[in-house]
Design a protein around this motif. Sequence first.
Motif, PDB file in Angstrom:
ATOM      1  N   LEU A 261      -0.821  -6.576   4.437  1.00  0.00           N
ATOM      2  CA  LEU A 261       0.418  -7.091   3.827  1.00  0.00           C
ATOM      3  C   LEU A 261       0.450  -8.620   3.876  1.00  0.00           C
ATOM      4  O   LEU A 261       0.900  -9.271   2.928  1.00  0.00           O
ATOM      5  CB  LEU A 261       1.649  -6.517   4.541  1.00  0.00           C
ATOM      6  CG  LEU A 261       1.894  -5.014   4.385  1.00  0.00           C
ATOM      7  CD1 LEU A 261       3.100  -4.591   5.226  1.00  0.00           C
ATOM      8  CD2 LEU A 261       2.128  -4.622   2.928  1.00  0.00           C
ATOM      9  N   ASN A 262      -0.052  -9.185   4.973  1.00  0.00           N
ATOM     10  CA  ASN A 262      -0.047 -10.651   5.118  1.00  0.00           C
ATOM     11  C   ASN A 262      -0.941 -11.334   4.084  1.00  0.00           C
ATOM     12  O   ASN A 262      -0.674 -12.470   3.682  1.00  0.00           O
ATOM     13  CB  ASN A 262      -0.473 -11.050   6.532  1.00  0.00           C
ATOM     14  CG  ASN A 262       0.600 -10.729   7.570  1.00  0.00           C
ATOM     15  OD1 ASN A 262       1.778 -10.584   7.227  1.00  0.00           O
ATOM     16  ND2 ASN A 262       0.198 -10.595   8.821  1.00  0.00           N
TER      17      ASN A 262
ATOM     18  N   ALA B 154      -0.665  -0.186  12.888  1.00  0.00           N
ATOM     19  CA  ALA B 154       0.365  -1.146  12.470  1.00  0.00           C
ATOM     20  C   ALA B 154      -0.250  -2.523  12.234  1.00  0.00           C
ATOM     21  O   ALA B 154       0.047  -3.198  11.241  1.00  0.00           O
ATOM     22  CB  ALA B 154       1.472  -1.227  13.523  1.00  0.00           C
ATOM     23  N   SER B 155      -1.127  -2.926  13.132  1.00  0.00           N
ATOM     24  CA  SER B 155      -1.751  -4.247  13.039  1.00  0.00           C
ATOM     25  C   SER B 155      -2.638  -4.371  11.794  1.00  0.00           C
ATOM     26  O   SER B 155      -2.610  -5.385  11.087  1.00  0.00           O
ATOM     27  CB  SER B 155      -2.566  -4.496  14.310  1.00  0.00           C
ATOM     28  OG  SER B 155      -3.330  -5.651  14.183  1.00  0.00           O
TER      29      SER B 155
ATOM     30  N   SER C 118      -0.368  -4.586   8.769  1.00  0.00           N
ATOM     31  CA  SER C 118       0.233  -5.929   8.726  1.00  0.00           C
ATOM     32  C   SER C 118      -0.745  -6.954   8.164  1.00  0.00           C
ATOM     33  O   SER C 118      -0.372  -7.804   7.354  1.00  0.00           O
ATOM     34  CB  SER C 118       0.658  -6.392  10.131  1.00  0.00           C
ATOM     35  OG  SER C 118       1.910  -5.863  10.470  1.00  0.00           O
TER      36      SER C 118
ATOM     37  N   GLU D 177       6.662  -9.802   3.177  1.00  0.00           N
ATOM     38  CA  GLU D 177       7.455  -9.708   4.401  1.00  0.00           C
ATOM     39  C   GLU D 177       7.660  -8.249   4.764  1.00  0.00           C
ATOM     40  O   GLU D 177       7.918  -7.414   3.898  1.00  0.00           O
ATOM     41  CB  GLU D 177       8.824 -10.368   4.195  1.00  0.00           C
ATOM     42  CG  GLU D 177       8.805 -11.878   4.291  1.00  0.00           C
ATOM     43  CD  GLU D 177      10.216 -12.415   4.363  1.00  0.00           C
ATOM     44  OE1 GLU D 177      10.923 -12.110   5.331  1.00  0.00           O
ATOM     45  OE2 GLU D 177      10.604 -13.104   3.409  1.00  0.00           O
ATOM     46  N   HIS D 178       7.532  -7.951   6.051  1.00  0.00           N
ATOM     47  CA  HIS D 178       7.663  -6.565   6.500  1.00  0.00           C
ATOM     48  C   HIS D 178       8.098  -6.526   7.956  1.00  0.00           C
ATOM     49  O   HIS D 178       7.999  -7.524   8.670  1.00  0.00           O
ATOM     50  CB  HIS D 178       6.322  -5.830   6.325  1.00  0.00           C
ATOM     51  CG  HIS D 178       5.205  -6.424   7.131  1.00  0.00           C
ATOM     52  ND1 HIS D 178       4.564  -7.595   6.778  1.00  0.00           N
ATOM     53  CD2 HIS D 178       4.623  -6.023   8.290  1.00  0.00           C
ATOM     54  CE1 HIS D 178       3.634  -7.891   7.678  1.00  0.00           C
ATOM     55  NE2 HIS D 178       3.660  -6.948   8.610  1.00  0.00           N
TER      56      HIS D 178
ATOM     57  N   VAL E  23       7.916   1.403   8.370  1.00  0.00           N
ATOM     58  CA  VAL E  23       7.792  -0.021   8.052  1.00  0.00           C
ATOM     59  C   VAL E  23       8.590  -0.327   6.786  1.00  0.00           C
ATOM     60  O   VAL E  23       8.469   0.360   5.774  1.00  0.00           O
ATOM     61  CB  VAL E  23       6.304  -0.464   7.942  1.00  0.00           C
ATOM     62  CG1 VAL E  23       5.528   0.376   6.960  1.00  0.00           C
ATOM     63  CG2 VAL E  23       6.179  -1.940   7.591  1.00  0.00           C
TER      64      VAL E  23
ATOM     65  N   VAL F  18       2.738  -7.740  15.967  1.00  0.00           N
ATOM     66  CA  VAL F  18       3.356  -7.156  14.776  1.00  0.00           C
ATOM     67  C   VAL F  18       4.847  -7.504  14.792  1.00  0.00           C
ATOM     68  O   VAL F  18       5.431  -7.672  15.858  1.00  0.00           O
ATOM     69  CB  VAL F  18       3.180  -5.607  14.692  1.00  0.00           C
ATOM     70  CG1 VAL F  18       1.723  -5.234  14.472  1.00  0.00           C
ATOM     71  CG2 VAL F  18       3.753  -4.908  15.910  1.00  0.00           C
TER      72      VAL F  18
ATOM     73  N   TYR G 238       8.435  -3.491  11.365  1.00  0.00           N
ATOM     74  CA  TYR G 238       8.341  -2.126  11.903  1.00  0.00           C
ATOM     75  C   TYR G 238       9.643  -1.792  12.623  1.00  0.00           C
ATOM     76  O   TYR G 238      10.178  -2.629  13.368  1.00  0.00           O
ATOM     77  CB  TYR G 238       7.149  -2.008  12.860  1.00  0.00           C
ATOM     78  CG  TYR G 238       5.838  -2.190  12.127  1.00  0.00           C
ATOM     79  CD1 TYR G 238       5.248  -1.117  11.466  1.00  0.00           C
ATOM     80  CD2 TYR G 238       5.233  -3.443  12.033  1.00  0.00           C
ATOM     81  CE1 TYR G 238       4.060  -1.285  10.743  1.00  0.00           C
ATOM     82  CE2 TYR G 238       4.060  -3.615  11.316  1.00  0.00           C
ATOM     83  CZ  TYR G 238       3.490  -2.533  10.683  1.00  0.00           C
ATOM     84  OH  TYR G 238       2.340  -2.700   9.948  1.00  0.00           O
TER      85      TYR G 238
ATOM     86  N   ILE H 259       9.406  -3.005   3.805  1.00  0.00           N
ATOM     87  CA  ILE H 259       8.794  -4.173   3.148  1.00  0.00           C
ATOM     88  C   ILE H 259       9.776  -4.736   2.115  1.00  0.00           C
ATOM     89  O   ILE H 259      10.613  -4.003   1.580  1.00  0.00           O
ATOM     90  CB  ILE H 259       7.438  -3.834   2.476  1.00  0.00           C
ATOM     91  CG1 ILE H 259       7.598  -2.884   1.279  1.00  0.00           C
ATOM     92  CG2 ILE H 259       6.454  -3.267   3.486  1.00  0.00           C
ATOM     93  CD1 ILE H 259       6.321  -2.731   0.439  1.00  0.00           C
TER      94      ILE H 259
ATOM     95  N   THR I 132       8.863 -10.644  17.339  1.00  0.00           N
ATOM     96  CA  THR I 132       7.431 -10.357  17.440  1.00  0.00           C
ATOM     97  C   THR I 132       7.174  -9.424  18.613  1.00  0.00           C
ATOM     98  O   THR I 132       7.742  -9.620  19.691  1.00  0.00           O
ATOM     99  CB  THR I 132       6.641 -11.667  17.657  1.00  0.00           C
ATOM    100  OG1 THR I 132       6.882 -12.521  16.537  1.00  0.00           O
ATOM    101  CG2 THR I 132       5.148 -11.405  17.785  1.00  0.00           C
TER     102      THR I 132
END
Length: 200
Positions: A31-32, A24-25, A28, A37-38, A60, A141, A40, A62, A133
């Motif tokens: 995507l960042n 996931a990290s 992310s 924007e997303h 996830v 995440v 989980y 988005i 968060t």
Amino acid sequence: MGGIELRNETLVVDREPNRLDRLASEFSAILNQFDIEHVYVAGYVAILAGRARSTEDIDVLIERIDAETADELASTLADNEFWGPAMPLGSMFEMLDEGDNIWVAPDEQVTPHLEVKFVRDEFDRASLEHAITARIGDTTVPIGPLELQIAYKLYLGARTDLEDAVHLHTLFEESLSEPRLERWVTRLEVEPEYERLKRA
């Protein structure tokens, strides 16, 4: 339960990040790079909160992106040794635009994988707009707000979903916003299920 608490809109998980958290990290972080924007949601949130169950995917959501951004994202994922187990990453925009979920996983791996989809309805949008968060060790995440996660799990209604809802509600009952939870329960029309949950 020691080691997991909800503090100021942050889910603090006091353990080392596991394989799911690292996946996931990493996703992310990519995507960042594109300011996408997303958030989980679903089973992964329950697992983060200490529920002992297995999962093959991390859901996830988005924000909608255009075809050009999707192509750049697919290319960056490939550069970072990700692939699409169910389809070529190059088909990403077309699949998402048609309302399909896409799978993304580290090269040569099928499970666990990320199941990515565009935000589609008011509940998806609320998860994105009101994300909180999750901090796992030194990794963070964005996850969907717990009140909406619980109500949505009641709405889905499968045994695993109901068990996830009970776990989240039992663990965080003192920290949740009851008015917020009840608002989602009403929007999703799961009042009877919520009454049973409170008695669980």
